[in-house]
Write a protein that holds these residues in place. Structure first.
Motif, PDB file in Angstrom:
ATOM      1  N   ASP A  93      -1.989   2.034  11.754  1.00 59.42           N
ATOM      2  CA  ASP A  93      -1.623   0.786  11.069  1.00 59.42           C
ATOM      3  C   ASP A  93      -2.377  -0.390  11.674  1.00 59.42           C
ATOM      4  OD1 ASP A  93       0.116   2.096   9.416  1.00 59.42           O
ATOM      5  OD2 ASP A  93       1.941   1.310  10.323  1.00 59.42           O
ATOM      6  N   GLN A  94      -2.454  -0.418  13.006  1.00 59.00           N
ATOM      7  CA  GLN A  94      -3.132  -1.528  13.672  1.00 59.00           C
ATOM      8  C   GLN A  94      -4.615  -1.555  13.317  1.00 59.00           C
ATOM      9  OE1 GLN A  94      -1.590  -3.945  15.711  1.00 59.00           O
ATOM     10  NE2 GLN A  94      -3.554  -5.003  15.479  1.00 59.00           N
ATOM     11  N   LEU A  95      -5.228  -0.385  13.186  1.00 60.41           N
ATOM     12  CA  LEU A  95      -6.635  -0.336  12.789  1.00 60.41           C
ATOM     13  C   LEU A  95      -6.826  -0.879  11.372  1.00 60.41           C
ATOM     14  CD1 LEU A  95      -7.629   3.121  14.290  1.00 60.41           C
ATOM     15  CD2 LEU A  95      -8.726   0.936  14.827  1.00 60.41           C
ATOM     16  N   LEU A  96      -5.877  -0.589  10.491  1.00 62.87           N
ATOM     17  CA  LEU A  96      -5.965  -1.165   9.145  1.00 62.87           C
ATOM     18  C   LEU A  96      -5.924  -2.683   9.212  1.00 62.87           C
ATOM     19  CD1 LEU A  96      -3.648   1.224   7.074  1.00 62.87           C
ATOM     20  CD2 LEU A  96      -6.140   1.239   7.229  1.00 62.87           C
ATOM     21  N   LEU A  97      -5.080  -3.215  10.086  1.00 64.01           N
ATOM     22  CA  LEU A  97      -5.008  -4.671  10.257  1.00 64.01           C
ATOM     23  C   LEU A  97      -6.322  -5.234  10.787  1.00 64.01           C
ATOM     24  CD1 LEU A  97      -1.471  -5.399  11.771  1.00 64.01           C
ATOM     25  CD2 LEU A  97      -2.344  -6.168   9.571  1.00 64.01           C
ATOM     26  N   GLU A  98      -6.932  -4.537  11.730  1.00 62.63           N
ATOM     27  CA  GLU A  98      -8.185  -5.025  12.306  1.00 62.63           C
ATOM     28  C   GLU A  98      -9.313  -5.016  11.271  1.00 62.63           C
ATOM     29  OE1 GLU A  98      -8.168  -6.349  15.249  1.00 62.63           O
ATOM     30  OE2 GLU A  98      -6.121  -5.684  15.633  1.00 62.63           O
ATOM     31  N   LEU A  99      -9.340  -3.976  10.455  1.00 64.61           N
ATOM     32  CA  LEU A  99     -10.463  -3.789   9.540  1.00 64.61           C
ATOM     33  C   LEU A  99     -10.288  -4.520   8.213  1.00 64.61           C
ATOM     34  CD1 LEU A  99     -11.030   0.032  10.158  1.00 64.61           C
ATOM     35  CD2 LEU A  99     -12.202  -1.884  11.230  1.00 64.61           C
ATOM     36  N   PHE A 100      -9.037  -4.674   7.774  1.00 64.54           N
ATOM     37  CA  PHE A 100      -8.757  -5.330   6.480  1.00 64.54           C
ATOM     38  C   PHE A 100      -7.572  -6.283   6.648  1.00 64.54           C
ATOM     39  CE2 PHE A 100      -9.829  -0.823   6.007  1.00 64.54           C
ATOM     40  CZ  PHE A 100     -11.042  -0.897   5.347  1.00 64.54           C
ATOM     41  N   PRO A 101      -7.733  -7.349   7.408  1.00 64.57           N
ATOM     42  CA  PRO A 101      -6.577  -8.164   7.830  1.00 64.57           C
ATOM     43  C   PRO A 101      -5.633  -8.579   6.712  1.00 64.57           C
ATOM     44  CG  PRO A 101      -8.569  -8.880   8.953  1.00 64.57           C
ATOM     45  CD  PRO A 101      -9.005  -7.877   7.937  1.00 64.57           C
ATOM     46  N   ALA A 127     -15.514   1.800   0.011  1.00 67.35           N
ATOM     47  CA  ALA A 127     -14.456   0.942  -0.528  1.00 67.35           C
ATOM     48  C   ALA A 127     -13.108   1.651  -0.602  1.00 67.35           C
ATOM     49  CB  ALA A 127     -14.855   0.450  -1.920  1.00 67.35           C
ATOM     50  N   VAL A 128     -13.037   2.935  -0.227  1.00 67.56           N
ATOM     51  CA  VAL A 128     -11.792   3.684  -0.413  1.00 67.56           C
ATOM     52  C   VAL A 128     -10.615   3.089   0.363  1.00 67.56           C
ATOM     53  CG1 VAL A 128     -10.649   5.895   0.046  1.00 67.56           C
ATOM     54  CG2 VAL A 128     -12.821   5.852  -1.147  1.00 67.56           C
ATOM     55  N   PRO A 129     -10.716   2.878   1.689  1.00 65.98           N
ATOM     56  CA  PRO A 129      -9.534   2.367   2.393  1.00 65.98           C
ATOM     57  C   PRO A 129      -9.035   1.030   1.848  1.00 65.98           C
ATOM     58  CG  PRO A 129     -11.139   3.228   3.957  1.00 65.98           C
ATOM     59  CD  PRO A 129     -11.824   3.178   2.622  1.00 65.98           C
ATOM     60  N   GLU A 147      -2.182  -6.516   5.838  1.00 66.06           N
ATOM     61  CA  GLU A 147      -0.914  -7.202   6.136  1.00 66.06           C
ATOM     62  C   GLU A 147       0.035  -7.108   4.937  1.00 66.06           C
ATOM     63  OE1 GLU A 147       0.973 -11.523   7.440  1.00 66.06           O
ATOM     64  OE2 GLU A 147      -1.165 -11.363   7.005  1.00 66.06           O
ATOM     65  N   LYS A 148      -0.486  -7.387   3.748  1.00 67.84           N
ATOM     66  CA  LYS A 148       0.333  -7.310   2.535  1.00 67.84           C
ATOM     67  C   LYS A 148       0.826  -5.885   2.315  1.00 67.84           C
ATOM     68  CE  LYS A 148       0.202  -8.212  -2.445  1.00 67.84           C
ATOM     69  NZ  LYS A 148      -0.645  -8.672  -3.581  1.00 67.84           N
ATOM     70  N   PHE A 149      -0.086  -4.923   2.472  1.00 68.46           N
ATOM     71  CA  PHE A 149       0.277  -3.525   2.267  1.00 68.46           C
ATOM     72  C   PHE A 149       1.346  -3.075   3.261  1.00 68.46           C
ATOM     73  CE2 PHE A 149      -0.498   0.884   3.682  1.00 68.46           C
ATOM     74  CZ  PHE A 149      -0.097   1.558   2.535  1.00 68.46           C
ATOM     75  N   LEU A 150       1.137  -3.378   4.538  1.00 63.86           N
ATOM     76  CA  LEU A 150       2.069  -2.928   5.571  1.00 63.86           C
ATOM     77  C   LEU A 150       3.428  -3.609   5.448  1.00 63.86           C
ATOM     78  CD1 LEU A 150      -0.347  -2.658   8.631  1.00 63.86           C
ATOM     79  CD2 LEU A 150       0.667  -0.780   7.320  1.00 63.86           C
TER      80      LEU A 150
END
Length: 559
Positions: free
Chosen positions: A499-507, A50-52, A511-514
């Motif tokens: 950044d794109q991997l974060l979008l893929e894994l936690f859409p 759950a960390v990321p 998105e809100k974070f970025l």
């Protein structure tokens, strides 16, 4: 020469996730890193799980920077490890190889040495890509087999099923099952085999038999991971230690016990009795433990038990004689193979360290504690809390209908939610499975992979509209959009591959974070631009005109 026992410390990932909803801030992590550099743990689990998600969602921090800061702080003194759900990575949907490769490569580049790879169905086909990409990028593949037990059905339920023409399985999750999975993973390139007991259900007798079988038949290091919720944790570790386990997963005392793993300090005391060398510096761990106590107090609102263990530093610890006798007797019983005695004594030891009492409900229902909590919360939403016992009785049936998946994220939540749905259907006068979630449909359909037990084709037709198992087709995967953000000067939402991997894994979370990250960057750029404009004012103007011009400039405040 003493046999070695390697210790994987889980404090900064599984420990804080189990106890404090993954709310450790970067500042709190930074406070313990100088000590960890000198602690001597074989490995530290610091990422994944759950960390990321949590550091973005609740702390507004960058998961990659969290990992990189730990790498810089530890400086290679311990191997850094992360957790990954095989083809699902972090989400519910399987990902194509391009995403898995990017995740594995960037994780290793950012500091991960060992990737623990598991699949919620123990479908080894779902793990092959991760194993390959981890090894291609120089990491070690720690391949985990999820420990689970067979669903419990009463004699009456079995007889009733027989008369209805329904097949009921005999023993499925026996010792040979786990050995076969381990051998398959070894052939696929595993460097370590872990028995991942997410619900703490491996009892001492099973732990002894399982570890002995794995050591006899698999020529790889064997790692045991378990939790303390049902009260087996310490005893099962002790039985594993006397039967040759190579690595155990522990948490430093102030973050241990209850839903977390056993304490390093307790395991170290047993290692001393058994003459096992862990290589861990006790005084340094004492320093970490003191800092963790302060951090635990800061995280008090997330602490569900609020039961602090006694303060302990093994470098100066003098054990009371009655407690020392419990340790000695437990170790002697373990060597003699008396698992019941070991359990009784170890639970007394846990009580001496102020651990929460064993959770009998989790023990009897044989489900993870988090699964039970989620089911109860869902019932509360419907104002049907009084039906919790019916839901617990429904879980084995739902699990059987869905192919008897192990109960680990995400299958534990899928099965738990469906058990709630069935009881809600019943209270509304509807048939079971009148309401089904998309995730349950996908599980029954075969989208998550091959279940341990075949799903009845007629049931699959009823739930998913197909009779045959239908795997998820990753060729239809569509990457998450990465738009230009006009409001932030045209910057891309994802600035780079991480950044794109974060979008893929936690859409939605990413998105809100970025967007927040881009907003801060754009504001900084605007401020810098205005300051530069002031300083680049023509030097040929008269001094009075210059200061008049400067005072009118929006960047004046920046000076």
């Amino acid at each position: 020469m003493a046999r070695t026992l390697k210790i994987r410390d889980l404090t900064l990932r599984d420990g804080q996730q189990s106890q404090f909803a993954t709310r450790m801030t970067q500042n709190q992590v930074d406070r313990v890193l100088p000590f960890y550099k000198d602690a001597g743990f074989y490995a530290m689990e610091v990422w994944g799980g759950a960390v990321p998600d949590s550091v973005m969602r609740y702390l507004n921090e960058n998961p990659w920077k969290r990992l990189e800061s730990i790498k810089n702080g530890v400086q290679g003194a311990s191997k850094l490890t992360a957790l990954s759900r095989g083809r699902n990575l972090f989400g519910y949907n399987p990902y194509p190889d391009s995403v898995i490769e990017g995740f594995c490569r960037n994780s290793i580049q950012s500091g991960i040495d060992i990737m623990r790879i598991f699949d919620a169905l123990n479908d080894t086909d779902n793990m092959t890509s991760s194993i390959r990409f981890v090894k291609e990028n120089g990491g070690l593949a720690d391949c985990a087999v999820c420990f689970t037990v067979d669903p419990k059905f009463s004699w009456q339920e079995r007889v009733s099923a027989l008369f209805k023409g329904r097949k009921m399985p005999h023993t499925l999750f026996d010792i040979p099952y786990f050995v076969r999975k381990a051998k398959t993973l070894a052939a696929l390139g595993a460097d370590i085999i872990t028995i991942k007991d997410m619900a703490g259900l491996v009892d001492p007798a099973t732990s002894a038999t399982l570890i002995k079988a794995l050591k006899n038949e698999v020529a790889l290091p064997i790692n045991l991971h378990t939790h303390c919720t049902p009260g087996y944790g310490v005893a099962s570790f002790l039985m594993a230690m006397v039967n040759g386990v190579d690595i155990v997963d522990t948490v430093i005392m102030n973050f241990s016990g209850g839903p977390a793993a056993p304490a390093y300090e307790i395991i170290q005391l047993f290692a001393d009795i058994l003459k096992l060398d862990t290589g861990v510096d006790r005084a340094v761990v004492g320093n970490i433990n003191r800092e963790l106590r302060s951090i635990r107090e800061e995280l008090a609102k997330f602490d569900q038990y609020k039961r602090l263990p006694p303060e302990i530093d093994l470098s100066t610890y003098s054990m009371p004689s009655d407690l020392a006798q419990l340790f000695a007797d437990a170790a002697e019983a373990a060597v003699a193979g008396k698992s019941d005695t070991v359990l009784t004594l170890c639970q007394k030891i846990e009580a001496a360290f102020n651990y929460p009492e064993p959770d009998k409900l989790v023990q009897n229902a044989q489900i993870p504690g988090g699964m039970y909590s989620n089911m109860l919360a869902q019932l509360q939403e419907y104002k049907l809390e009084q039906h919790v016992d019916e839901v617990l009785k429904m879980v084995p049936q739902v699990r059987l209908d869905a192919g008897i998946p192990p109960l680990v994220t995400p299958t534990s939540q899928i099965v738990g939610q469906q058990a709630v749905n069935c009881i809600v259907d019943k209270t509304q006068g509807k048939a079971y499975y009148s309401s089904v979630s998309k995730n349950f449909i996908d599980l029954v359909k075969g989208s998550y992979g091959k279940t341990p037990y075949p799903v009845d084709p007629a049931f699959r037709q009823k739930i998913a509209g197909v009779r045959e198992e239908t795997p998820y087709d990753t060729s239809k995967y569509k990457p998450q959009p990465n738009p230009d953000l006009a409001e932030f000067g045209g910057a891309r939402l994802a600035a780079d591959e991480k950044d794109q991997l974060l979008l893929e894994l936690f859409p939605s979370i990413a998105e809100k974070f970025l967007r927040g990250v881009r907003a801060v960057e754009y504001a900084a750029w605007q401020e810098e631009h205005e300051v530069r404009y002031v300083y680049e004012a023509p030097v040929s103007v008269w001094e009075d005109e210059f200061w008049e011009q400067l005072s009118l400039n929006a960047g004046y405040e920046a000076l």
